[in-house]
Design a protein around this motif. Structure first.
Motif, PDB file in Angstrom:
ATOM      1  N   PRO A 108      27.788  58.677  22.956  1.00 30.90           N
ATOM      2  CA  PRO A 108      26.974  59.352  23.994  1.00 30.90           C
ATOM      3  C   PRO A 108      27.129  60.866  24.004  1.00 30.90           C
ATOM      4  N   LEU A 109      28.293  61.367  23.581  1.00 31.92           N
ATOM      5  CA  LEU A 109      28.503  62.810  23.567  1.00 31.92           C
ATOM      6  C   LEU A 109      27.550  63.500  22.596  1.00 31.92           C
ATOM      7  N   PRO A 153      23.311  77.278  19.612  1.00 34.20           N
ATOM      8  CA  PRO A 153      24.332  76.819  20.575  1.00 34.20           C
ATOM      9  C   PRO A 153      24.358  75.302  20.743  1.00 34.20           C
ATOM     10  N   GLY A 154      23.187  74.664  20.761  1.00 34.91           N
ATOM     11  CA  GLY A 154      23.149  73.208  20.878  1.00 34.91           C
ATOM     12  C   GLY A 154      23.755  72.516  19.671  1.00 34.91           C
ATOM     13  N   ILE A 155      23.475  73.040  18.470  1.00 37.61           N
ATOM     14  CA  ILE A 155      24.035  72.457  17.255  1.00 37.61           C
ATOM     15  C   ILE A 155      25.552  72.635  17.221  1.00 37.61           C
ATOM     16  N   LEU A 156      26.048  73.761  17.722  1.00 40.12           N
ATOM     17  CA  LEU A 156      27.496  73.983  17.766  1.00 40.12           C
ATOM     18  C   LEU A 156      28.186  72.929  18.628  1.00 40.12           C
ATOM     19  N   LEU A 157      27.614  72.641  19.794  1.00 41.15           N
ATOM     20  CA  LEU A 157      28.208  71.620  20.658  1.00 41.15           C
ATOM     21  C   LEU A 157      28.066  70.232  20.046  1.00 41.15           C
ATOM     22  N   MET A 158      26.954  69.990  19.359  1.00 40.74           N
ATOM     23  CA  MET A 158      26.787  68.711  18.689  1.00 40.74           C
ATOM     24  C   MET A 158      27.821  68.546  17.571  1.00 40.74           C
ATOM     25  N   LEU A 183      19.686  65.749  25.353  1.00 40.80           N
ATOM     26  CA  LEU A 183      19.285  65.505  26.734  1.00 40.80           C
ATOM     27  C   LEU A 183      19.669  66.668  27.639  1.00 40.80           C
ATOM     28  N   GLY A 184      19.698  67.849  27.063  1.00 41.00           N
ATOM     29  CA  GLY A 184      19.991  69.068  27.795  1.00 41.00           C
ATOM     30  C   GLY A 184      19.102  70.174  27.257  1.00 41.00           C
ATOM     31  N   SER A 185      19.610  71.402  27.311  1.00 36.26           N
ATOM     32  CA  SER A 185      18.810  72.540  26.855  1.00 36.26           C
ATOM     33  C   SER A 185      19.124  72.904  25.418  1.00 36.26           C
ATOM     34  N   GLY A 186      19.677  71.956  24.647  1.00 37.84           N
ATOM     35  CA  GLY A 186      20.085  72.267  23.289  1.00 37.84           C
ATOM     36  C   GLY A 186      18.943  72.501  22.337  1.00 37.84           C
TER      37      GLY A 186
END
Length: 261
Positions: free
Chosen positions: A186-187, A72-77, A193-196
């Protein structure tokens, strides 16, 4: 034809323009897909064993647990990385004179931004599909039902729309394509800097507070919960509110800037 019909026709033309640009200049699209894939492979195969063992919660540990956690973190990245390309394309249009030419033509002004947004959303969703396919190949094992998959895709699509409008606004407010390439940076850092990549409860107090209240964390927790069955709590409501808020504010910002340009 009515004004609405003309606007829809012009928007369709601008969307096709963006899609043709992606086909004719595939290097940026390939880069935006390859970068998250490399990060996924790097974190799973280099750090996954150690980080997976530290997840706890009955996950079993190891790379198998970590690939499930990190996707999920990689998807948002991936979406945040694609925002860079969108901002650059918007800034390029604004600085190379094509917008001035469009204004001499009888086309809907809104269609120009619509073309950028829809083209970018299509690009990002295709990139996410490729990323999920590779994640499945290296051990990602979601247990979601069809309805949960649909909900996860809907939330990711809402996030992509929001981040795309933000990148359009950043591109419109950049002085050059070079400046626009740095504006969304920054995005890309927010998943870190979250739960990614690690649970927030493993962080120092100040960083944990930021990680838990920044917008990406509830989105990642909701996607993780939908696909893997982990607790969601109120993350879905917070995630939807963040996405909707970012989309509305960014749209109004982009519309206002474009109207003054």
């Amino acid at each position: 034809m009515s004004t609405l019909t003309l606007a829809a026709r012009d928007s369709n033309t601008m969307i096709r323009r963006q899609l043709k640009r992606l086909v004719r200049y595939p290097s940026m699209t390939i880069q935006l897909i390859i970068t998250p894939v490399i990060l996924l492979i790097l974190f799973v195969y280099v750090f996954g064993g150690a980080l997976g063992n530290g997840l706890g919660g009955g996950s079993g540990g190891g790379r198998g647990a970590y690939v499930n956690y990190v996707v999920p973190g990689i998807l948002l990245m991936a979406a945040a990385t694609a925002a860079t390309g969108t901002a650059v394309m918007v800034a390029t249009d604004m600085t190379e004179g094509i917008i001035a030419r469009f204004r001499t033509m009888r086309i809907s002004r809104a269609s120009v931004l619509t073309g950028h947004v829809v083209g970018s959303v299509i690009q990002q969703l295709l990139g996410m599909a490729v990323l999920v396919g590779i994640a499945l190949a290296i051990g990602f094992r979601p247990n979601a039902t069809a309805l949960e998959w649909l909900a996860a895709v809907a939330l990711l699509t809402l996030f992509v729309v929001a981040i795309t409008w933000l990148s359009v606004a950043l591109g419109l407010n950049s002085s050059s394509p070079e400046a626009a390439s740095n504006a969304p940076m920054p995005l890309i850092l927010l998943p870190f800097l979250g739960s990614g990549f690690v649970p927030t409860d493993s962080m120092p107090t100040a960083l944990r507070w930021f990680a838990e209240y920044q917008p990406f964390t509830p989105i990642m927790e909701t996607v993780r919960g939908l696909l893997l069955g982990t607790p969601i709590g109120n993350s879905a409501t917070i995630a939807t509110a963040w996405c909707a808020g970012i989309a509305v504010v960014s749209y109004l910002w982009a519309k206002n800037t474009f109207g003054k340009a």
